[in-house]
Write a protein that holds these residues in place. Sequence first.
Motif, PDB file in Angstrom:
ATOM      1  N   ASP A 104       0.816  -1.216   0.000  1.00 29.29           N
ATOM      2  CA  ASP A 104       0.000   0.000   0.000  1.00 29.29           C
ATOM      3  C   ASP A 104       0.855   1.274   0.000  1.00 29.29           C
ATOM      4  O   ASP A 104       0.458   2.302   0.542  1.00 29.29           O
ATOM      5  CB  ASP A 104      -0.936   0.009   1.211  1.00 29.29           C
ATOM      6  CG  ASP A 104      -0.169  -0.052   2.531  1.00 29.29           C
ATOM      7  OD1 ASP A 104       1.055  -0.347   2.494  1.00 29.29           O
ATOM      8  OD2 ASP A 104      -0.785   0.186   3.592  1.00 29.29           O
ATOM      9  N   PHE A 105       2.034   1.235  -0.614  1.00 26.23           N
ATOM     10  CA  PHE A 105       2.910   2.411  -0.588  1.00 26.23           C
ATOM     11  C   PHE A 105       2.269   3.583  -1.336  1.00 26.23           C
ATOM     12  O   PHE A 105       1.467   3.404  -2.266  1.00 26.23           O
ATOM     13  CB  PHE A 105       4.285   2.086  -1.172  1.00 26.23           C
ATOM     14  CG  PHE A 105       4.305   1.822  -2.654  1.00 26.23           C
ATOM     15  CD1 PHE A 105       4.430   2.868  -3.567  1.00 26.23           C
ATOM     16  CD2 PHE A 105       4.221   0.527  -3.153  1.00 26.23           C
ATOM     17  CE1 PHE A 105       4.462   2.631  -4.926  1.00 26.23           C
ATOM     18  CE2 PHE A 105       4.259   0.281  -4.514  1.00 26.23           C
ATOM     19  CZ  PHE A 105       4.374   1.331  -5.405  1.00 26.23           C
ATOM     20  N   ASN A 106       2.651   4.797  -0.921  1.00 25.11           N
ATOM     21  CA  ASN A 106       2.131   6.028  -1.509  1.00 25.11           C
ATOM     22  C   ASN A 106       3.255   6.696  -2.303  1.00 25.11           C
ATOM     23  O   ASN A 106       4.258   7.119  -1.733  1.00 25.11           O
ATOM     24  CB  ASN A 106       1.618   6.960  -0.403  1.00 25.11           C
ATOM     25  CG  ASN A 106       0.953   8.209  -0.949  1.00 25.11           C
ATOM     26  OD1 ASN A 106       1.564   8.977  -1.680  1.00 25.11           O
ATOM     27  ND2 ASN A 106      -0.307   8.431  -0.569  1.00 25.11           N
ATOM     28  N   LEU A 107       3.086   6.804  -3.607  1.00 29.03           N
ATOM     29  CA  LEU A 107       4.152   7.313  -4.470  1.00 29.03           C
ATOM     30  C   LEU A 107       4.464   8.784  -4.178  1.00 29.03           C
ATOM     31  O   LEU A 107       5.635   9.191  -4.222  1.00 29.03           O
ATOM     32  CB  LEU A 107       3.763   7.133  -5.938  1.00 29.03           C
ATOM     33  CG  LEU A 107       4.901   7.286  -6.956  1.00 29.03           C
ATOM     34  CD1 LEU A 107       5.992   6.255  -6.720  1.00 29.03           C
ATOM     35  CD2 LEU A 107       4.364   7.168  -8.385  1.00 29.03           C
ATOM     36  N   ASP A 108       3.449   9.581  -3.862  1.00 33.25           N
ATOM     37  CA  ASP A 108       3.688  10.997  -3.562  1.00 33.25           C
ATOM     38  C   ASP A 108       4.537  11.155  -2.304  1.00 33.25           C
ATOM     39  O   ASP A 108       5.440  12.005  -2.249  1.00 33.25           O
ATOM     40  CB  ASP A 108       2.353  11.735  -3.386  1.00 33.25           C
ATOM     41  CG  ASP A 108       1.572  11.838  -4.690  1.00 33.25           C
ATOM     42  OD1 ASP A 108       2.227  11.820  -5.759  1.00 33.25           O
ATOM     43  OD2 ASP A 108       0.330  11.916  -4.645  1.00 33.25           O
ATOM     44  N   GLU A 139       8.520  -0.844  -9.734  1.00 30.60           N
ATOM     45  CA  GLU A 139       7.315  -1.625  -9.430  1.00 30.60           C
ATOM     46  C   GLU A 139       6.989  -2.544 -10.599  1.00 30.60           C
ATOM     47  O   GLU A 139       7.049  -2.149 -11.762  1.00 30.60           O
ATOM     48  CB  GLU A 139       6.123  -0.710  -9.150  1.00 30.60           C
ATOM     49  CG  GLU A 139       4.877  -1.477  -8.709  1.00 30.60           C
ATOM     50  CD  GLU A 139       3.676  -0.568  -8.479  1.00 30.60           C
ATOM     51  OE1 GLU A 139       2.765  -0.983  -7.728  1.00 30.60           O
ATOM     52  OE2 GLU A 139       3.640   0.534  -9.064  1.00 30.60           O
ATOM     53  N   ASN A 140       6.659  -3.794 -10.263  1.00 32.10           N
ATOM     54  CA  ASN A 140       6.141  -4.733 -11.254  1.00 32.10           C
ATOM     55  C   ASN A 140       5.031  -5.553 -10.602  1.00 32.10           C
ATOM     56  O   ASN A 140       4.583  -5.221  -9.492  1.00 32.10           O
ATOM     57  CB  ASN A 140       7.262  -5.624 -11.816  1.00 32.10           C
ATOM     58  CG  ASN A 140       8.031  -6.351 -10.722  1.00 32.10           C
ATOM     59  OD1 ASN A 140       7.442  -6.877  -9.771  1.00 32.10           O
ATOM     60  ND2 ASN A 140       9.356  -6.381 -10.841  1.00 32.10           N
ATOM     61  N   LYS A 141       4.592  -6.610 -11.237  1.00 30.13           N
ATOM     62  CA  LYS A 141       3.457  -7.380 -10.724  1.00 30.13           C
ATOM     63  C   LYS A 141       3.747  -8.076  -9.405  1.00 30.13           C
ATOM     64  O   LYS A 141       2.825  -8.486  -8.698  1.00 30.13           O
ATOM     65  CB  LYS A 141       3.023  -8.407 -11.767  1.00 30.13           C
ATOM     66  CG  LYS A 141       2.404  -7.784 -13.013  1.00 30.13           C
ATOM     67  CD  LYS A 141       1.976  -8.854 -13.995  1.00 30.13           C
ATOM     68  CE  LYS A 141       1.353  -8.230 -15.236  1.00 30.13           C
ATOM     69  NZ  LYS A 141       0.937  -9.261 -16.226  1.00 30.13           N
ATOM     70  N   THR A 142       5.018  -8.216  -9.050  1.00 27.18           N
ATOM     71  CA  THR A 142       5.355  -8.896  -7.790  1.00 27.18           C
ATOM     72  C   THR A 142       5.428  -7.941  -6.610  1.00 27.18           C
ATOM     73  O   THR A 142       5.414  -8.382  -5.465  1.00 27.18           O
ATOM     74  CB  THR A 142       6.709  -9.625  -7.907  1.00 27.18           C
ATOM     75  OG1 THR A 142       7.768  -8.665  -7.979  1.00 27.18           O
ATOM     76  CG2 THR A 142       6.747 -10.522  -9.132  1.00 27.18           C
ATOM     77  N   GLY A 143       5.544  -6.628  -6.864  1.00 25.29           N
ATOM     78  CA  GLY A 143       5.638  -5.669  -5.774  1.00 25.29           C
ATOM     79  C   GLY A 143       6.472  -4.458  -6.139  1.00 25.29           C
ATOM     80  O   GLY A 143       6.904  -4.290  -7.291  1.00 25.29           O
ATOM     81  N   GLY A 144       6.702  -3.584  -5.126  1.00 27.42           N
ATOM     82  CA  GLY A 144       7.459  -2.357  -5.347  1.00 27.42           C
ATOM     83  C   GLY A 144       8.714  -2.309  -4.495  1.00 27.42           C
ATOM     84  O   GLY A 144       8.816  -2.976  -3.451  1.00 27.42           O
ATOM     85  N   PHE A 145       9.687  -1.490  -4.936  1.00 27.23           N
ATOM     86  CA  PHE A 145      10.974  -1.394  -4.249  1.00 27.23           C
ATOM     87  C   PHE A 145      11.486   0.042  -4.316  1.00 27.23           C
ATOM     88  O   PHE A 145      11.303   0.733  -5.326  1.00 27.23           O
ATOM     89  CB  PHE A 145      12.016  -2.303  -4.908  1.00 27.23           C
ATOM     90  CG  PHE A 145      11.591  -3.731  -5.058  1.00 27.23           C
ATOM     91  CD1 PHE A 145      11.889  -4.664  -4.080  1.00 27.23           C
ATOM     92  CD2 PHE A 145      10.874  -4.144  -6.181  1.00 27.23           C
ATOM     93  CE1 PHE A 145      11.495  -5.987  -4.215  1.00 27.23           C
ATOM     94  CE2 PHE A 145      10.478  -5.461  -6.326  1.00 27.23           C
ATOM     95  CZ  PHE A 145      10.787  -6.385  -5.337  1.00 27.23           C
ATOM     96  N   ILE A 146      12.137   0.481  -3.238  1.00 28.04           N
ATOM     97  CA  ILE A 146      12.923   1.714  -3.277  1.00 28.04           C
ATOM     98  C   ILE A 146      14.369   1.311  -3.551  1.00 28.04           C
ATOM     99  O   ILE A 146      14.903   0.395  -2.919  1.00 28.04           O
ATOM    100  CB  ILE A 146      12.866   2.470  -1.936  1.00 28.04           C
ATOM    101  CG1 ILE A 146      11.450   2.939  -1.632  1.00 28.04           C
ATOM    102  CG2 ILE A 146      13.819   3.667  -1.955  1.00 28.04           C
ATOM    103  CD1 ILE A 146      11.312   3.531  -0.235  1.00 28.04           C
TER     104      ILE A 146
END
Length: 302
Positions: free
Chosen positions: A212-216, A266-273
């Motif tokens: 549920d990360f927030n890009l902003d 970000e891809n279908k498996t999830g997001g990363f910083i």
Amino acid sequence: MKKQNTISIILLTVVAVLALSACGTKPQTNSTAPQGSDQPQTQQQPQVKPETIAESEVKKGTGVYNGAADPHTVEIGTNGEAQSFQLGDGLDTAIAGLKEGDTVAFEYTEKAVEGDATAKQLTLTKIQKTEAATDGNQNGRAGQAVGGERTKTQTFDLTLEGKKEKQTATLAKGEGYSLYVFDPMSLFPDQNRVALAVDDNYYAEITKLPSDFNLDELQKEGEKDLASIGKVQKLDKAAIPEALSSSRLFLQASSSKMTQQYIVVENKTGGFIVKVNIPQGEPAEGFQSYIYTSLESLQANK
């Protein structure tokens, strides 16, 4: 007169006896040969052990087939360098089925060249074509279908020093994710960092994001992190490196000494910083090509 005859007879008798004694006496011979005589002697020869010939160690590699230099030699590009290999017995048929640019897996032996301690003769013992990585993206960057079972190694298209070439990377696992890492770099799982082997100041630090990360909010965080380096730029889609098409956010700041980047992948498996540190120096260009390709292969564990 009679007395003289008697003396003469006695003298003759004595002479005769002496003569007979001399004839019957034989000189003694020493039957024992003195030490050091010239008698032939048999010398024991040292036993010569047969020389043991060490078997050459068979090594394995992957690369790109560049073609035949002559009927007995082929060239294979591996780890950014072209190497020549002599053909072993029975490989003519295997070579005949290859085309320039084919990705190959091979086995070979090394043998020292007489008179040159630094040179080695490489001889192929096995070679076969392998499939390059593709998943529907350009240049086969992601290596396979997202979320699928991952192979131990994968071949990717890279641009190094302005030239396109194929290189093989090895699957590495971090905290909650995996990605493919090329030979010039290593993954340090305890730091969640992929770094250049020759200079670990060139690195990318990876953090897995919650779903549920927030890009902003992440953009604000990134701008704050980079502010100490210099003016922060947000790259639009056209300016983002082609190898990193899965980037949702790409922030960058530069100084006279380094460039730092704050990237959200970000891809279908999830997001990363991903926080990338690039000092100003000769390895910078090659490092960026390697690291962006590796980051494109990021996948969250199931």
